[in-house]
Write an enzyme that holds these catalytic residues in place. Structure first.
Site, PDB file in Angstrom:
ATOM      1  N   ALA A  66      -4.314 -20.665  28.065  1.00  0.00           N
ATOM      2  CA  ALA A  66      -4.122 -19.696  29.144  1.00  0.00           C
ATOM      3  C   ALA A  66      -4.034 -18.324  28.504  1.00  0.00           C
ATOM      4  O   ALA A  66      -3.744 -18.193  27.314  1.00  0.00           O
ATOM      5  CB  ALA A  66      -2.849 -20.020  29.914  1.00  0.00           C
ATOM      6  N   GLY A 109      -3.759 -24.560  27.228  1.00  0.00           N
ATOM      7  CA  GLY A 109      -4.478 -24.789  28.479  1.00  0.00           C
ATOM      8  C   GLY A 109      -5.929 -25.202  28.248  1.00  0.00           C
ATOM      9  O   GLY A 109      -6.526 -25.864  29.104  1.00  0.00           O
ATOM     10  N   GLU A 112      -5.705 -28.825  27.724  1.00  0.00           N
ATOM     11  CA  GLU A 112      -5.381 -29.416  29.032  1.00  0.00           C
ATOM     12  C   GLU A 112      -6.604 -29.433  29.944  1.00  0.00           C
ATOM     13  O   GLU A 112      -6.838 -30.398  30.671  1.00  0.00           O
ATOM     14  CB  GLU A 112      -4.227 -28.635  29.677  1.00  0.00           C
ATOM     15  CG  GLU A 112      -2.911 -28.856  28.922  1.00  0.00           C
ATOM     16  CD  GLU A 112      -1.802 -27.899  29.349  1.00  0.00           C
ATOM     17  OE1 GLU A 112      -2.069 -26.688  29.481  1.00  0.00           O
ATOM     18  OE2 GLU A 112      -0.668 -28.358  29.543  1.00  0.00           O
ATOM     19  N   GLU A 132       1.942 -24.416  22.424  1.00  0.00           N
ATOM     20  CA  GLU A 132       2.850 -23.617  23.264  1.00  0.00           C
ATOM     21  C   GLU A 132       4.227 -23.426  22.631  1.00  0.00           C
ATOM     22  O   GLU A 132       4.873 -22.407  22.837  1.00  0.00           O
ATOM     23  CB  GLU A 132       3.005 -24.273  24.648  1.00  0.00           C
ATOM     24  CG  GLU A 132       1.786 -24.162  25.542  1.00  0.00           C
ATOM     25  CD  GLU A 132       0.788 -25.304  25.364  1.00  0.00           C
ATOM     26  OE1 GLU A 132       0.845 -26.031  24.347  1.00  0.00           O
ATOM     27  OE2 GLU A 132      -0.064 -25.465  26.254  1.00  0.00           O
TER      28      GLU A 132
HETATM   29  N1  DAK Z   1      -4.663 -15.522  25.299  1.00  0.00           N
HETATM   30  C1  DAK Z   1      -5.091 -14.248  25.227  1.00  0.00           C
HETATM   31  N2  DAK Z   1      -5.879 -13.801  24.241  1.00  0.00           N
HETATM   32  C2  DAK Z   1      -6.232 -14.667  23.268  1.00  0.00           C
HETATM   33  C3  DAK Z   1      -5.798 -16.009  23.284  1.00  0.00           C
HETATM   34  C4  DAK Z   1      -4.989 -16.443  24.376  1.00  0.00           C
HETATM   35  N3  DAK Z   1      -4.581 -17.680  24.541  1.00  0.00           N
HETATM   36  N4  DAK Z   1      -6.311 -16.626  22.185  1.00  0.00           N
HETATM   37  C5  DAK Z   1      -7.010 -15.709  21.546  1.00  0.00           C
HETATM   38  N5  DAK Z   1      -6.973 -14.522  22.181  1.00  0.00           N
HETATM   39  C6  DAK Z   1      -7.623 -13.275  21.807  1.00  0.00           C
HETATM   40  C7  DAK Z   1      -6.857 -12.596  20.689  1.00  0.00           C
HETATM   41  O1  DAK Z   1      -5.767 -11.874  21.203  1.00  0.00           O
HETATM   42  C8  DAK Z   1      -7.921 -11.729  20.103  1.00  0.00           C
HETATM   43  O2  DAK Z   1      -8.089 -10.612  20.939  1.00  0.00           O
HETATM   44  P1  DAK Z   1      -8.163  -9.085  20.346  1.00  0.00           P
HETATM   45  O3  DAK Z   1      -6.940  -8.930  19.515  1.00  0.00           O
HETATM   46  O4  DAK Z   1      -9.430  -9.134  19.530  1.00  0.00           O
HETATM   47  O5  DAK Z   1      -8.235  -8.240  21.561  1.00  0.00           O
HETATM   48  C9  DAK Z   1      -9.183 -12.566  20.237  1.00  0.00           C
HETATM   49  O6  DAK Z   1      -8.887 -13.535  21.239  1.00  0.00           O
HETATM   50  C10 DAK Z   1      -9.523 -13.316  18.966  1.00  0.00           C
HETATM   51  O7  DAK Z   1      -8.386 -14.045  18.557  1.00  0.00           O
HETATM   52  P2  DAK Z   1      -7.765 -13.946  17.080  1.00  0.00           P
HETATM   53  O8  DAK Z   1      -8.028 -12.614  16.484  1.00  0.00           O
HETATM   54  O9  DAK Z   1      -6.351 -14.400  17.165  1.00  0.00           O
HETATM   55  O10 DAK Z   1      -8.673 -15.025  16.315  1.00  0.00           O
HETATM   56  P3  DAK Z   1      -8.268 -15.950  15.101  1.00  0.00           P
HETATM   57  O11 DAK Z   1      -9.527 -16.614  14.682  1.00  0.00           O
HETATM   58  O12 DAK Z   1      -7.494 -15.155  14.064  1.00  0.00           O
HETATM   59  O13 DAK Z   1      -7.253 -17.037  15.677  1.00  0.00           O
HETATM   60  C11 DAK Z   1      -6.550 -18.685  17.298  1.00  0.00           C
HETATM   61  C12 DAK Z   1      -7.739 -17.939  16.645  1.00  0.00           C
HETATM   62  C13 DAK Z   1      -7.095 -19.532  18.414  1.00  0.00           C
HETATM   63  C14 DAK Z   1      -5.865 -19.584  16.266  1.00  0.00           C
HETATM   64  C15 DAK Z   1      -5.527 -17.631  17.815  1.00  0.00           C
HETATM   65  O14 DAK Z   1      -6.226 -16.710  18.638  1.00  0.00           O
HETATM   66  C16 DAK Z   1      -4.430 -18.241  18.639  1.00  0.00           C
HETATM   67  O15 DAK Z   1      -3.461 -18.811  18.101  1.00  0.00           O
HETATM   68  N6  DAK Z   1      -4.538 -18.116  19.964  1.00  0.00           N
HETATM   69  C17 DAK Z   1      -3.489 -18.548  20.883  1.00  0.00           C
HETATM   70  C18 DAK Z   1      -3.499 -20.037  21.040  1.00  0.00           C
HETATM   71  C19 DAK Z   1      -2.360 -20.490  21.934  1.00  0.00           C
HETATM   72  O16 DAK Z   1      -1.176 -20.275  21.651  1.00  0.00           O
HETATM   73  N7  DAK Z   1      -2.721 -21.105  23.043  1.00  0.00           N
HETATM   74  C20 DAK Z   1      -1.721 -21.578  24.046  1.00  0.00           C
HETATM   75  C21 DAK Z   1      -1.446 -20.494  25.059  1.00  0.00           C
HETATM   76  S1  DAK Z   1      -0.271 -20.992  26.265  1.00  0.00           S
HETATM   77  C22 DAK Z   1      -0.089 -23.507  33.530  1.00  0.00           C
HETATM   78  C23 DAK Z   1      -1.415 -23.450  33.208  1.00  0.00           C
HETATM   79  C24 DAK Z   1      -1.770 -23.296  31.869  1.00  0.00           C
HETATM   80  C25 DAK Z   1      -0.827 -23.167  30.889  1.00  0.00           C
HETATM   81  C26 DAK Z   1       0.504 -23.255  31.235  1.00  0.00           C
HETATM   82  C27 DAK Z   1       0.889 -23.405  32.557  1.00  0.00           C
HETATM   83  N8  DAK Z   1       0.338 -23.622  34.913  1.00  0.00           N
HETATM   84  C28 DAK Z   1      -0.712 -23.611  35.921  1.00  0.00           C
HETATM   85  C29 DAK Z   1       1.672 -23.788  35.282  1.00  0.00           C
HETATM   86  C30 DAK Z   1      -1.260 -22.951  29.533  1.00  0.00           C
HETATM   87  C31 DAK Z   1      -0.536 -22.267  28.619  1.00  0.00           C
HETATM   88  C32 DAK Z   1      -1.189 -21.909  27.355  1.00  0.00           C
HETATM   89  O17 DAK Z   1      -2.323 -22.248  27.100  1.00  0.00           O
END
Ligand code: DAK
Length: 258
Positions: A66, A109, A112, A132
């Site tokens: 997400a 997400g 998921e 998360e």
């Molecule tokens: N959200 C927003 N931006 C993201 C992102 C994300 N999840 N993942 C990556 N980006 C963006 C980065 O901010 C960056 O943007 P700029 O800084 O260039 O503007 C760009 O994508 C490239 O990412 P990185 O520079 O970080 O690239 P790397 O290769 O260094 O790292 C990575 C890739 C995938 C390991 C890293 O980006 C990362 O850790 N991303 C976050 C992964 C994460 O934590 N995902 C879980 C998020 S929480 C629900 C529905 C859904 C959910 C919950 C509830 N309901 C309906 C109740 C879901 C929750 C989640 O998914």
């Protein structure tokens, strides 16, 4: 970016491929992207010509979760009243066979979303995980439930508690994915699988999907009742008559989805 561009759609025969298209944000699933995806899926559901759908992202990311930037300032009541979970549930309730073609990151997400699909084809570069916990939250769109059912409680617990990711090879060994293919051909592999499903009687495929899903979502007794109801219902279709007539006449069936 306009709505059309957030999700690209192409159709080949009876198979539509929907591509998440926010590559700069690694396909982070913003509310707009989810809404656009739902609209595209609803079009596929309404179009009788479409019998199976492939959902994919880019080579570097299926979806990295997400959109954290959109979620950072959220409030419990804001999330509840935005009906976000109902929107995600709409994807899980898609009636036609839905195959995820995953390359690169399928995190949070994104993982998921892949698990809401009926089958997962992955490239050798795919990575799955529920990170998360690193953000101080837990999965909220089925990660603790569908992952546990897919790979077992101990492996799921480890992934959810540590936020670690698993490789495509591990995901294959754990039974999370159906097929593993090189990054150059994973999408075609998923499309081939979808085409194979699209050759079958479409109503049977939809009712089969519902019945198999019921195994994970209901008791055995309820699941058996859904299976039996769907089995009986299919005897009301032209495709059942055609399928059995074709067998007896020793020719391939021609299914019309009626
Ligand atoms: N959200 C927003 N931006 C993201 C992102 C994300 N999840 N993942 C990556 N980006 C963006 C980065 O901010 C960056 O943007 P700029 O800084 O260039 O503007 C760009 O994508 C490239 O990412 P990185 O520079 O970080 O690239 P790397 O290769 O260094 O790292 C990575 C890739 C995938 C390991 C890293 O980006 C990362 O850790 N991303 C976050 C992964 C994460 O934590 N995902 C879980 C998020 S929480 C629900 C529905 C859904 C959910 C919950 C509830 N309901 C309906 C109740 C879901 C929750 C989640 O998914």
């Amino acid at each position: 970016m306009s709505d059309e561009q957030l999700v690209l759609s192409t159709t080949d025969g009876h198979v539509t491929t929907l591509t998440l298209n926010r590559p700069k944000a690694l396909n982070a699933l913003s509310p707009e992207l989810i809404d656009t995806l739902i609209a595209a899926l609803e079009q596929c559901e309404a179009d009788a010509q479409i019998r199976a759908v492939v959902l994919t992202g880019g080579p570097r990311a299926f979806a990295a979760g997400a959109d954290i930037k959109a979620m950072a300032g959220a409030s419990p009541m804001g999330m509840l009243t935005s009906r976000a979970i109902e929107r995600w549930a709409r994807i899980a309730a898609f009636r036609k066979p839905l195959i995820a073609a995953v390359s690169g990151f399928a995190l949070g997400g994104g993982c998921e979303l892949a698990m809401m699909c009926d089958m997962i084809v992955a490239s050798e570069t795919a990575q799955f995980g529920q990170p998360e916990i690193n953000l101080g939250i837990i999965p909220g769109a089925g990660g603790t439930q569908r992952l546990t059912r897919a790979i077992g409680p101990y492996r799921a617990m480890e992934l959810v508690l540590t936020g670690a990711t698993i490789s495509a090879q591990e995901a294959y060994q754990f039974g999370l994915i159906n097929r593993l293919a090189p990054v150059e051909s994973f999408l075609q592999e998923a499309q081939r699988l979808a085409a194979q499903v699209a050759e079958k009687a479409p109503l049977a495929a939809q009712l089969a999907k519902e019945a198999v899903r019921a195994a994970a979502e209901t008791t055995l007794r309820e699941g058996m009742a859904i299976e039996l109801r769907n089995f009986y219902l299919l005897f009301d279709t032209e495709d059942q008559k055609e399928g059995m007539r074709a067998f007896i006449e020793k020719r391939p069936p021609v299914f019309e989805g009626r």
